[in-house]
Write an enzyme that holds these catalytic residues in place. Structure first.
Site, PDB file in Angstrom:
ATOM      1  N   VAL A  31       0.760  -1.213   0.156  1.00 20.69           N
ATOM      2  CA  VAL A  31       0.032  -0.473  -0.066  1.00 20.69           C
ATOM      3  C   VAL A  31       0.596   0.924  -0.227  1.00 20.69           C
ATOM      4  O   VAL A  31       0.384   2.026  -0.393  1.00 20.69           O
ATOM      5  CB  VAL A  31      -1.514  -0.348   0.671  1.00 20.69           C
ATOM      6  CG1 VAL A  31      -2.005  -0.869   0.704  1.00 20.69           C
ATOM      7  CG2 VAL A  31      -0.161  -0.497   2.649  1.00 20.69           C
ATOM      8  N   TYR A  74       2.075   4.285  16.577  1.00 24.68           N
ATOM      9  CA  TYR A  74       0.529   4.345  16.207  1.00 24.68           C
ATOM     10  C   TYR A  74      -0.524   4.821  16.292  1.00 24.68           C
ATOM     11  O   TYR A  74      -1.597   5.697  15.521  1.00 24.68           O
ATOM     12  CB  TYR A  74       0.131   3.136  16.840  1.00 24.68           C
ATOM     13  CG  TYR A  74      -0.647   2.307  16.164  1.00 24.68           C
ATOM     14  CD1 TYR A  74      -0.597   1.896  14.765  1.00 24.68           C
ATOM     15  CD2 TYR A  74      -2.623   2.353  16.941  1.00 24.68           C
ATOM     16  CE1 TYR A  74      -1.719   0.936  14.495  1.00 24.68           C
ATOM     17  CE2 TYR A  74      -2.777   1.430  16.669  1.00 24.68           C
ATOM     18  CZ  TYR A  74      -2.807   0.157  15.728  1.00 24.68           C
ATOM     19  OH  TYR A  74      -4.235  -0.286  14.973  1.00 24.68           O
TER      20      TYR A  74
END
Ligand code: NAP
Length: 252
Positions: free
Chosen positions: A66, A157
């Site tokens: 991706v 994250y």
């Protein structure tokens, strides 16, 4: 309700070889959709696609990093070649690397942003023109409860999932005039291979985390898949730019 909430629709699901992506693919097919699953895990991805659709008429696997714009273009081309259109894009691929501001390496931060944020950006950039042209589409970006508040030990994250949430809102307003909806899903603690990192963090960590979930148990991928089904279907036709939380009450 009958089993056809996605009849006639085609979905593209990234990171779909396993975990939540694979569960979404299964549910979408059960509801009548055709699905392209993509991942960097070729062997698992091919197995998953074969399991979901042995003759390839309902589901295909395409190799896809991706973070690569050329991969995204190739995936778009192959999806259109196989199934003619894309109605639903689920930007699901993501990684989790644990670390606080004191112990996160730049390389870990950059890798996380690359996959979790650039990956989502590229997905919307490459697929949105097709949806705009058709004047319809639903983009579902997988964020996290870590994109709703500050989570210690999740510096990279958390930054990536807040970015996904923010991008979702801006792009939702940009694409609304073209009939294209964009929403984010915020899962809590879901039992997938990603949770391995809790096991690695030390004995009892996963159990300790579980006790903080008001409903008292970790979700299965299907719980998130059902939310994705709602957002991919026309049942959610008046929702765009919103956060959809699936966390057993965690963020309440
Ligand atoms: P998972 O089982 O690790 O699945 C994610 C998939 O994405 C994996 O197959 C992974 O392959 C793949 N991937 C990684 N880097 C990629 C890349 N560059 N290009 C394409 N695919 C790539 O994780 P999951 O738990 O199903 O997570 C799905 C999404 O939910 C993620 O965005 C995650 O952040 C989010 N989420 C998960 C939880 C949870 O509790 N599990 C909670 C909140 C949000 P590799 O295994 O090789 O990395």
């Amino acid at each position: 309700m009958g089993k056809s909430r996605l009849e006639g629709k085609v979905a593209l699901i990234t990171g779909g070889a396993r975990g939540m992506g694979a569960s979404e693919a299964q549910l979408f097919i059960d509801e009548g959709a055709k699905v392209v699953i993509t991942d960097i895990l070729d062997e698992v991805g091919n197995e998953t696609a074969k399991r979901l659709s042995p003759d390839g008429s309902q589901c295909i696997f395409v190799h896809h990093d991706v973070t690569s714009e050329s991969d995204w273009k190739a995936v778009l081309e192959q999806s259109l070649k196989a199934f003619g259109q894309i109605d639903i894009l689920v930007n699901n691929a993501g990684i989790f690397e644990r670390g606080s501001i004191l112990d996160t390496e730049l390389s870990s931060f950059e890798r996380t942003m690359d996959i979790n944020v650039t990956g989502v950006f590229l997905g919307m950039k490459v697929v949105a023109p097709h949806m705009v042209q058709r004047q319809k589409g639903s983009i579902i970006n997988i964020s996290s409860v870590a994109g709703l508040d500050g989570t210690p030990g999740f510096v990279a994250y958390g930054a990536s999932k807040w970015a996904v949430r923010g991008m979702t809102k801006g792009v939702a307003k940009e694409l609304a005039p073209f009939g294209v909806r964009v929403n984010s899903i915020h899962p809590g603690i879901i039992d997938t291979p990603m949770l391995q990192t809790f096991e690695e963090a030390g004995e009892g960590v996963r159990e300790m985390v579980r006790t903080r979930i008001p409903l008292g148990y970790e979700a299965e991928p299907i719980h998130v898949a059902r939310m994705a089904l709602y957002l991919g279907s026309d049942d959610s036709s008046y929702s765009t730019g919103s956060e959809f939380i699936v966390d057993g009450g965690w963020s309440a």
